[in-house]
Design a protein around this motif. Structure first.
Motif, PDB file in Angstrom:
ATOM      1  N   ALA A  32     -21.806 -21.462  14.370  1.00 54.61           N
ATOM      2  CA  ALA A  32     -21.852 -22.465  13.719  1.00 54.61           C
ATOM      3  C   ALA A  32     -20.729 -23.330  13.694  1.00 54.61           C
ATOM      4  N   GLY A  33     -20.628 -23.479  14.684  1.00 55.32           N
ATOM      5  CA  GLY A  33     -18.779 -24.331  14.291  1.00 55.32           C
ATOM      6  C   GLY A  33     -17.940 -23.884  14.977  1.00 55.32           C
ATOM      7  N   THR A  34     -16.449 -24.164  15.544  1.00 57.98           N
ATOM      8  CA  THR A  34     -14.908 -22.768  15.973  1.00 57.98           C
ATOM      9  C   THR A  34     -14.846 -22.206  13.951  1.00 57.98           C
ATOM     10  N   ALA A  35     -14.055 -21.643  14.209  1.00 54.95           N
ATOM     11  CA  ALA A  35     -13.751 -20.233  13.933  1.00 54.95           C
ATOM     12  C   ALA A  35     -13.023 -21.234  13.042  1.00 54.95           C
ATOM     13  N   GLU A  36     -11.591 -22.635  13.068  1.00 53.92           N
ATOM     14  CA  GLU A  36     -11.709 -23.359  12.624  1.00 53.92           C
ATOM     15  C   GLU A  36     -12.585 -24.127  11.367  1.00 53.92           C
ATOM     16  N   GLN A  37     -13.132 -25.042  11.898  1.00 53.02           N
ATOM     17  CA  GLN A  37     -14.767 -25.808  11.535  1.00 53.02           C
ATOM     18  C   GLN A  37     -15.112 -24.670  10.312  1.00 53.02           C
ATOM     19  N   ARG A  38     -15.265 -23.636  10.746  1.00 52.10           N
ATOM     20  CA  ARG A  38     -16.379 -22.635   9.521  1.00 52.10           C
ATOM     21  C   ARG A  38     -15.075 -22.942   8.263  1.00 52.10           C
ATOM     22  N   VAL A  39     -13.538 -22.070   8.456  1.00 48.88           N
ATOM     23  CA  VAL A  39     -12.947 -21.678   7.856  1.00 48.88           C
ATOM     24  C   VAL A  39     -12.297 -22.699   7.023  1.00 48.88           C
ATOM     25  N   ALA A  40     -12.704 -24.291   6.731  1.00 48.89           N
ATOM     26  CA  ALA A  40     -12.673 -25.854   6.986  1.00 48.89           C
ATOM     27  C   ALA A  40     -13.211 -25.860   5.623  1.00 48.89           C
ATOM     28  N   ASP A  41     -14.840 -25.493   6.050  1.00 54.19           N
ATOM     29  CA  ASP A  41     -15.242 -25.403   5.093  1.00 54.19           C
ATOM     30  C   ASP A  41     -15.056 -24.693   3.631  1.00 54.19           C
ATOM     31  N   LEU A  42     -15.229 -23.231   4.196  1.00 54.09           N
ATOM     32  CA  LEU A  42     -14.899 -22.828   3.059  1.00 54.09           C
ATOM     33  C   LEU A  42     -12.977 -22.817   2.222  1.00 54.09           C
ATOM     34  N   HIS A  43     -12.395 -23.504   2.757  1.00 54.61           N
ATOM     35  CA  HIS A  43     -11.278 -23.455   1.654  1.00 54.61           C
ATOM     36  C   HIS A  43     -11.507 -24.871   1.412  1.00 54.61           C
ATOM     37  N   ALA A  44     -12.156 -25.760   2.000  1.00 54.47           N
ATOM     38  CA  ALA A  44     -13.313 -27.172   0.829  1.00 54.47           C
ATOM     39  C   ALA A  44     -13.893 -27.317   0.006  1.00 54.47           C
ATOM     40  N   ALA A  45     -14.901 -25.833   0.402  1.00 57.36           N
ATOM     41  CA  ALA A  45     -15.087 -25.337  -1.265  1.00 57.36           C
ATOM     42  C   ALA A  45     -14.850 -25.488  -2.463  1.00 57.36           C
ATOM     43  N   TYR A  46     -13.824 -23.866  -1.683  1.00 51.72           N
ATOM     44  CA  TYR A  46     -13.147 -23.983  -3.208  1.00 51.72           C
ATOM     45  C   TYR A  46     -12.230 -24.251  -3.689  1.00 51.72           C
ATOM     46  N   THR A  47     -11.366 -25.554  -2.992  1.00 50.03           N
ATOM     47  CA  THR A  47     -11.192 -26.333  -3.560  1.00 50.03           C
ATOM     48  C   THR A  47     -11.302 -27.426  -4.257  1.00 50.03           C
ATOM     49  N   ASP A  48     -12.409 -27.383  -3.935  1.00 51.24           N
ATOM     50  CA  ASP A  48     -13.188 -29.096  -5.012  1.00 51.24           C
ATOM     51  C   ASP A  48     -13.829 -28.244  -6.266  1.00 51.24           C
ATOM     52  N   GLU A  49     -13.288 -28.637  -7.589  1.00 53.71           N
ATOM     53  CA  GLU A  49     -13.012 -28.216  -8.421  1.00 53.71           C
ATOM     54  C   GLU A  49     -15.394 -29.138  -8.912  1.00 53.71           C
ATOM     55  N   SER A  50     -15.951 -30.115  -7.935  1.00 52.51           N
ATOM     56  CA  SER A  50     -16.772 -30.005  -8.493  1.00 52.51           C
ATOM     57  C   SER A  50     -17.887 -29.023  -8.349  1.00 52.51           C
ATOM     58  N   ILE A  51     -17.619 -28.181  -6.517  1.00 52.81           N
ATOM     59  CA  ILE A  51     -18.665 -26.528  -6.619  1.00 52.81           C
ATOM     60  C   ILE A  51     -17.889 -25.665  -7.271  1.00 52.81           C
ATOM     61  N   GLY A  52     -19.245 -25.368  -8.222  1.00 54.86           N
ATOM     62  CA  GLY A  52     -19.014 -24.283  -9.181  1.00 54.86           C
ATOM     63  C   GLY A  52     -19.312 -22.831  -8.389  1.00 54.86           C
ATOM     64  N   ALA A  53     -20.475 -23.149  -7.578  1.00 54.34           N
ATOM     65  CA  ALA A  53     -20.245 -21.368  -6.192  1.00 54.34           C
ATOM     66  C   ALA A  53     -21.031 -21.752  -4.444  1.00 54.34           C
ATOM     67  N   ILE A  54     -20.551 -20.926  -4.069  1.00 55.80           N
ATOM     68  CA  ILE A  54     -20.745 -20.925  -2.800  1.00 55.80           C
ATOM     69  C   ILE A  54     -21.963 -20.447  -1.705  1.00 55.80           C
ATOM     70  N   VAL A  55     -22.643 -20.688  -1.446  1.00 51.29           N
ATOM     71  CA  VAL A  55     -24.002 -19.536  -0.778  1.00 51.29           C
ATOM     72  C   VAL A  55     -23.437 -19.858   0.682  1.00 51.29           C
ATOM     73  N   CYS A  56     -24.356 -18.797   1.492  1.00 51.41           N
ATOM     74  CA  CYS A  56     -24.133 -18.891   3.188  1.00 51.41           C
ATOM     75  C   CYS A  56     -25.373 -19.768   3.564  1.00 51.41           C
ATOM     76  N   THR A  57     -25.493 -20.025   4.498  1.00 52.20           N
ATOM     77  CA  THR A  57     -26.898 -20.776   5.026  1.00 52.20           C
ATOM     78  C   THR A  57     -27.938 -19.448   6.221  1.00 52.20           C
ATOM     79  N   ARG A  58     -27.239 -18.660   6.630  1.00 56.85           N
ATOM     80  CA  ARG A  58     -27.509 -17.535   7.438  1.00 56.85           C
ATOM     81  C   ARG A  58     -26.631 -16.402   7.298  1.00 56.85           C
ATOM     82  N   GLY A  59     -26.480 -15.020   7.756  1.00 55.02           N
ATOM     83  CA  GLY A  59     -25.770 -15.046   8.402  1.00 55.02           C
ATOM     84  C   GLY A  59     -26.261 -14.735   9.997  1.00 55.02           C
ATOM     85  N   GLY A  60     -26.043 -13.404  10.867  1.00 59.19           N
ATOM     86  CA  GLY A  60     -25.721 -13.608  12.402  1.00 59.19           C
ATOM     87  C   GLY A  60     -24.641 -12.425  12.697  1.00 59.19           C
ATOM     88  N   TRP A  61     -24.115 -13.734  13.094  1.00 57.14           N
ATOM     89  CA  TRP A  61     -21.989 -13.103  14.310  1.00 57.14           C
ATOM     90  C   TRP A  61     -21.074 -14.418  13.591  1.00 57.14           C
TER      91      TRP A  61
END
Length: 288
Positions: A44-73
């Protein structure tokens, strides 16, 4: 609530369906910028794109939880790119299973943070009956102390005295693949080990559990909770699978249960709080 895809590409219509159900449940889902990416390969995108989403989700104070869409690899290749300081200083529930076992272990090792091995957006929330709401509410929202028992599929495979420990684990094949790397799960206190998987035949369960044991990972394990095995074998192979697990664990002195309906399931996926301190007594597992 941030929706992320740290591993493989998820079907857009399943993301949309899961998001709609989460919204109807009372949440305000925010699909992160790269969560719908497709490629390279099956990612689901490059490793850098996927990490950017995770970091942004953690730093965004309006976000209360983080849920993944699916697994895979794909989660494992994010580990060298993750910033533990960002995650550690912005703690919030992280929810996913299967391939995301890599992230659960990393968050525990690097940040000491509990996570939730639970229902995902495209895999579970997209289904009408994909999520077990009581365990979601206790594991994710802390509505009450989390607990599961025989009504959640658990049955005793090997008797043992009641024990307590830190509930850790996840997808067994992912746990074993990390052995010998800096990202192997660290078990440094009494532990209740939870393991589940998909498409893993009896001899593979035997092999993986023995590998885990030979790697010295059982020293602090006090009890073992194996998941529901319906995604691994047909009913006629269940006795063989159970025998294979018991063979691999024949020298383990603690209690062993099997059947917890958490992880790779078609319906009513239970959510499990990794990192919680729990008591294990017969077919009962309860947060202390």
């Amino acid at each position: 609530m941030a929706i992320v895809s740290p591993a493989s590409y998820a079907q857009p219509e399943l993301i949309d369906r899961g998001v709609a159900r989460l919204r109807a449940f009372g949440y305000e889902p925010v699909v992160m910028p790269n969560a719908r990416e497709r490629g390279p390969l099956y990612y689901a995108g490059t490793a850098e794109q996927r990490v950017a989403d995770l970091h942004a989700a953690y730093t965004d104070e309006s976000i209360g939880a983080i849920v993944c869409t699916r697994g895979g690899w794909g989660s494992a290749e994010l580990l060298p790119l993750l910033d533990p300081e960002i995650v550690r200083t912005n703690p919030k529930p992280f929810i996913g299973y299967s391939d995301h076992t890599s992230l659960h272990a990393w968050m525990w090792n690097e940040c000491g943070l509990p996570t939730v091995y639970g229902a995902m957006v495209a895999s579970d929330w997209a289904k009408d009956d994909g999520v077990d709401e009581p365990t979601w509410l206790t594991a994710v929202e802390g509505a009450a102390p989390w607990s599961v028992d025989a009504s959640d599929g658990i049955r005793v495979l090997c008797e043992g005295a009641a024990v307590e420990g830190r509930l850790l684990g996840g997808c067994l094949s992912i746990l074993c693949e990390a052995l010998g790397t800096p990202y192997a799960l660290q078990i440094e206190e009494p532990c209740i080990l939870f393991c589940e998987d998909i498409g893993t035949k009896p001899y593979k369960w035997d092999r993986l559990l023995q590998h885990w044991k030979f790697a010295g990972m059982m020293e602090n394990v006090r009890g073992i909770v194996l998941g529901d095995m319906s995604a691994n074998v047909e009913p006629q192979e269940m006795a063989l699978l159970e025998g294979a697990c018991l063979h691999a664990l024949r020298h383990f002195e603690g209690p062993i249960t099997i059947g917890l309906k958490c992880g790779h399931l078609d319906r009513q996926n239970r959510s499990t709080p990794l990192g919680a301190w729990v008591g294990m007594d017969g077919a009962s597992l309860r947060e202390k």
